[in-house]
Design a protein around this motif. Structure first.
Motif, PDB file in Angstrom:
ATOM      1  N   HIS A   9     -21.978 -49.555  60.644  1.00 21.12           N
ATOM      2  CA  HIS A   9     -21.206 -49.854  59.433  1.00 21.12           C
ATOM      3  C   HIS A   9     -20.733 -48.554  58.793  1.00 21.12           C
ATOM      4  O   HIS A   9     -21.534 -47.683  58.457  1.00 21.12           O
ATOM      5  N   VAL A  10     -19.419 -48.445  58.650  1.00 21.64           N
ATOM      6  CA  VAL A  10     -18.788 -47.280  58.025  1.00 21.64           C
ATOM      7  C   VAL A  10     -17.728 -47.775  57.052  1.00 21.64           C
ATOM      8  O   VAL A  10     -16.997 -48.723  57.354  1.00 21.64           O
ATOM      9  N   PHE A  11     -17.652 -47.134  55.910  1.00 22.57           N
ATOM     10  CA  PHE A  11     -16.494 -47.327  55.042  1.00 22.57           C
ATOM     11  C   PHE A  11     -16.091 -45.976  54.481  1.00 22.57           C
ATOM     12  O   PHE A  11     -16.884 -45.298  53.805  1.00 22.57           O
ATOM     13  N   ASN A  12     -14.873 -45.586  54.773  1.00 23.62           N
ATOM     14  CA  ASN A  12     -14.349 -44.293  54.324  1.00 23.62           C
ATOM     15  C   ASN A  12     -12.961 -44.515  53.735  1.00 23.62           C
ATOM     16  O   ASN A  12     -11.973 -44.584  54.470  1.00 23.62           O
ATOM     17  N   THR A  77     -25.673 -46.337  59.529  1.00 23.25           N
ATOM     18  CA  THR A  77     -24.598 -45.724  58.753  1.00 23.25           C
ATOM     19  C   THR A  77     -24.628 -44.221  58.986  1.00 23.25           C
ATOM     20  O   THR A  77     -25.535 -43.697  59.633  1.00 23.25           O
ATOM     21  N   THR A  78     -23.646 -43.527  58.433  1.00 26.13           N
ATOM     22  CA  THR A  78     -23.602 -42.073  58.607  1.00 26.13           C
ATOM     23  C   THR A  78     -23.020 -41.398  57.379  1.00 26.13           C
ATOM     24  O   THR A  78     -22.078 -41.912  56.748  1.00 26.13           O
ATOM     25  N   GLN A  79     -23.598 -40.302  57.012  1.00 28.39           N
ATOM     26  CA  GLN A  79     -23.081 -39.405  55.974  1.00 28.39           C
ATOM     27  C   GLN A  79     -22.811 -40.102  54.638  1.00 28.39           C
ATOM     28  O   GLN A  79     -21.936 -39.697  53.873  1.00 28.39           O
ATOM     29  N   GLY A  80     -23.536 -41.168  54.360  1.00 30.20           N
ATOM     30  CA  GLY A  80     -23.353 -41.878  53.098  1.00 30.20           C
ATOM     31  C   GLY A  80     -22.090 -42.704  53.000  1.00 30.20           C
ATOM     32  O   GLY A  80     -21.784 -43.245  51.924  1.00 30.20           O
ATOM     33  N   LEU A  81     -21.353 -42.862  54.113  1.00 31.55           N
ATOM     34  CA  LEU A  81     -20.083 -43.586  54.101  1.00 31.55           C
ATOM     35  C   LEU A  81     -20.332 -45.072  54.372  1.00 31.55           C
ATOM     36  O   LEU A  81     -20.090 -45.575  55.472  1.00 31.55           O
ATOM     37  N   THR A  99     -27.646 -41.820  59.554  1.00 28.49           N
ATOM     38  CA  THR A  99     -27.487 -40.764  60.545  1.00 28.49           C
ATOM     39  C   THR A  99     -26.503 -39.731  60.013  1.00 28.49           C
ATOM     40  O   THR A  99     -25.941 -39.874  58.923  1.00 28.49           O
ATOM     41  N   LEU A 100     -26.270 -38.703  60.818  1.00 29.43           N
ATOM     42  CA  LEU A 100     -25.329 -37.650  60.452  1.00 29.43           C
ATOM     43  C   LEU A 100     -24.204 -37.505  61.477  1.00 29.43           C
ATOM     44  O   LEU A 100     -23.495 -36.507  61.485  1.00 29.43           O
ATOM     45  N   CYS A 101     -24.041 -38.491  62.336  1.00 30.23           N
ATOM     46  CA  CYS A 101     -23.051 -38.379  63.408  1.00 30.23           C
ATOM     47  C   CYS A 101     -21.634 -38.515  62.856  1.00 30.23           C
ATOM     48  O   CYS A 101     -21.417 -38.906  61.700  1.00 30.23           O
ATOM     49  N   HIS A 102     -20.661 -38.211  63.703  1.00 32.97           N
ATOM     50  CA  HIS A 102     -19.267 -38.457  63.352  1.00 32.97           C
ATOM     51  C   HIS A 102     -19.074 -39.964  63.173  1.00 32.97           C
ATOM     52  O   HIS A 102     -19.558 -40.753  63.981  1.00 32.97           O
ATOM     53  N   PRO A 103     -18.373 -40.399  62.127  1.00 31.52           N
ATOM     54  CA  PRO A 103     -18.246 -41.838  61.871  1.00 31.52           C
ATOM     55  C   PRO A 103     -17.708 -42.641  63.054  1.00 31.52           C
ATOM     56  O   PRO A 103     -18.141 -43.777  63.281  1.00 31.52           O
ATOM     57  N   MET A 104     -16.797 -42.086  63.816  1.00 33.72           N
ATOM     58  CA  MET A 104     -16.217 -42.822  64.932  1.00 33.72           C
ATOM     59  C   MET A 104     -17.214 -43.057  66.063  1.00 33.72           C
ATOM     60  O   MET A 104     -17.009 -43.922  66.915  1.00 33.72           O
ATOM     61  N   PHE A 108     -22.764 -45.459  69.018  1.00 29.90           N
ATOM     62  CA  PHE A 108     -23.716 -44.917  69.990  1.00 29.90           C
ATOM     63  C   PHE A 108     -25.088 -44.690  69.359  1.00 29.90           C
ATOM     64  O   PHE A 108     -26.099 -44.691  70.072  1.00 29.90           O
ATOM     65  N   GLU A 109     -25.137 -44.510  68.049  1.00 29.12           N
ATOM     66  CA  GLU A 109     -26.430 -44.439  67.378  1.00 29.12           C
ATOM     67  C   GLU A 109     -27.143 -45.779  67.447  1.00 29.12           C
ATOM     68  O   GLU A 109     -28.380 -45.849  67.521  1.00 29.12           O
ATOM     69  N   CYS A 110     -26.374 -46.859  67.440  1.00 31.18           N
ATOM     70  CA  CYS A 110     -26.963 -48.192  67.632  1.00 31.18           C
ATOM     71  C   CYS A 110     -27.576 -48.313  69.023  1.00 31.18           C
ATOM     72  O   CYS A 110     -28.637 -48.934  69.199  1.00 31.18           O
ATOM     73  N   HIS A 111     -26.930 -47.733  70.034  1.00 29.62           N
ATOM     74  CA  HIS A 111     -27.502 -47.744  71.381  1.00 29.62           C
ATOM     75  C   HIS A 111     -28.862 -47.053  71.381  1.00 29.62           C
ATOM     76  O   HIS A 111     -29.798 -47.492  72.062  1.00 29.62           O
ATOM     77  N   GLN A 112     -28.979 -45.971  70.631  1.00 29.67           N
ATOM     78  CA  GLN A 112     -30.248 -45.266  70.546  1.00 29.67           C
ATOM     79  C   GLN A 112     -31.332 -46.155  69.942  1.00 29.67           C
ATOM     80  O   GLN A 112     -32.475 -46.180  70.408  1.00 29.67           O
ATOM     81  N   VAL A 113     -30.976 -46.907  68.911  1.00 24.03           N
ATOM     82  CA  VAL A 113     -31.935 -47.832  68.295  1.00 24.03           C
ATOM     83  C   VAL A 113     -32.383 -48.882  69.306  1.00 24.03           C
ATOM     84  O   VAL A 113     -33.584 -49.202  69.396  1.00 24.03           O
TER      85      VAL A 113
END
Length: 291
Positions: A9-12, A77-81, A99-104, A108-113
């Motif tokens: 989930h990202v919102f920017n 989520t990433t970077q508070g976005l 997380t701190l990954c690039h939003p796009m 792949f962070e979900c794959h890690q989970v």
């Protein structure tokens, strides 16, 4: 049945458009993710389903125990976005992983989970944050499919939207078939277009399932052996983004490299389906070329 669901989930609002998560308007993202979470619990969570019985006084009892599931939902989520603090949903219905990954590349962070929880669940799921499941028999159909054809194949749902206009409500399946014949996507052709067709019967009704010429559904659902097999592959978590882009690749490319991907044929597209929130893709396709 134990089910792990991961949701990027990202919102920017400064993202410049292109994807709904980069739009300046937060309301579609709030509504889409809220409906995603609410439907998961309403349809599958054994702790959320009851029936009434009257014997001298009214009692409530648990319902649908045979088809319900114990859900664990992780939103990455990433970077508070994100918009989690604005959801009209109880935060106890999910776990938040920052997380701190690039939003796009958040998918792949979900794959890690999913990998971190190997062996603990019966199904491992990935949903984009605007995908809504409404079929109580969804996982039964997946089990039926893999019982017939084995675990080296994956059945993907058809993704649909609804458009409401003066003529009523129309339902459109929004992932048109693709042609991988020329240009930069040549190296994907062998994943999708061997034209295999399967036929069977479910509750006495014929069902046709075909090799997916477009494997993308914005989601995937793997049973325990499938998830374990995928996680063992040398390319797992390599963040390969060649399938249109990182968002689409996180949902699709890994499973397409690992399994034979199928979808229900158009004549019974609703055998396995998920709803895409809103009608943005339907209207976009209509305005471009497919109507």
């Amino acid at each position: 049945m134990r089910v792990l669901v991961t949701i990027p989930h990202v919102f920017n609002p400064q993202g410049g458009g292109g994807y709904a998560s980069l739009s300046p308007d937060p309301q579609p993202r709030i509504q889409g993710l809220s409906q995603c979470l609410q439907a998961l619990h309403e349809v599958y969570d054994s702790r959320s389903q009851f029936y009434f019985q009257y014997t001298h006084q009214l009692h409530t009892f648990s319902a649908n125990r045979q088809s319900s599931a114990q859900l664990s939902i992780v939103i990455c989520t990433t970077q508070g976005l994100h918009l989690l603090d604005k959801l009209p949903v109880d935060p106890q219905l999910y776990r938040h992983r920052e997380t701190l990954c690039h939003p796009m590349f958040l998918g792949f962070e979900c794959h890690q989970v999913l990998k971190e929880h190997l062996g603990l669940y019966d199904y491992y799921c990935y949903l984009e944050d605007d995908i809504i499941l409404r079929d109580a028999d969804f996982f039964k159909k997946l089990r039926w499919f893999n019982a017939q054809i084995g675990d080296r194949a994956v059945l993907q749902p058809n993704r649909y939207e609804r458009i409401r206009d003066r003529q009523g409500t129309k339902k459109f399946y929004i992932d048109p078939e693709l042609e991988f014949k020329t240009g930069k996507r040549d190296n994907f052709a062998h994943y999708f277009n061997d034209n295999l067709v399967l036929t069977g019967k479910v509750m006495g009704e014929p069902v046709t399932i075909k090799r997916a010429e477009n494997p993308h559904s914005g989601c995937f659902f793997l049973n325990r052996p499938q998830m374990e097999f995928w996680a063992q592959q040398p390319y797992f978590l390599d963040r390969d983004a060649r399938f249109f882009g990182p968002l689409e690749s996180a949902a699709t490319l890994g499973i397409a490299r690992t399994f034979r991907v199928y979808k229900p044929a158009p004549q019974n597209a609703n055998f396995l389906e998920v709803q895409h929130f809103g009608d943005g893709w339907s209207r976009k396709i209509k305005n471009v070329k497919f109507w």
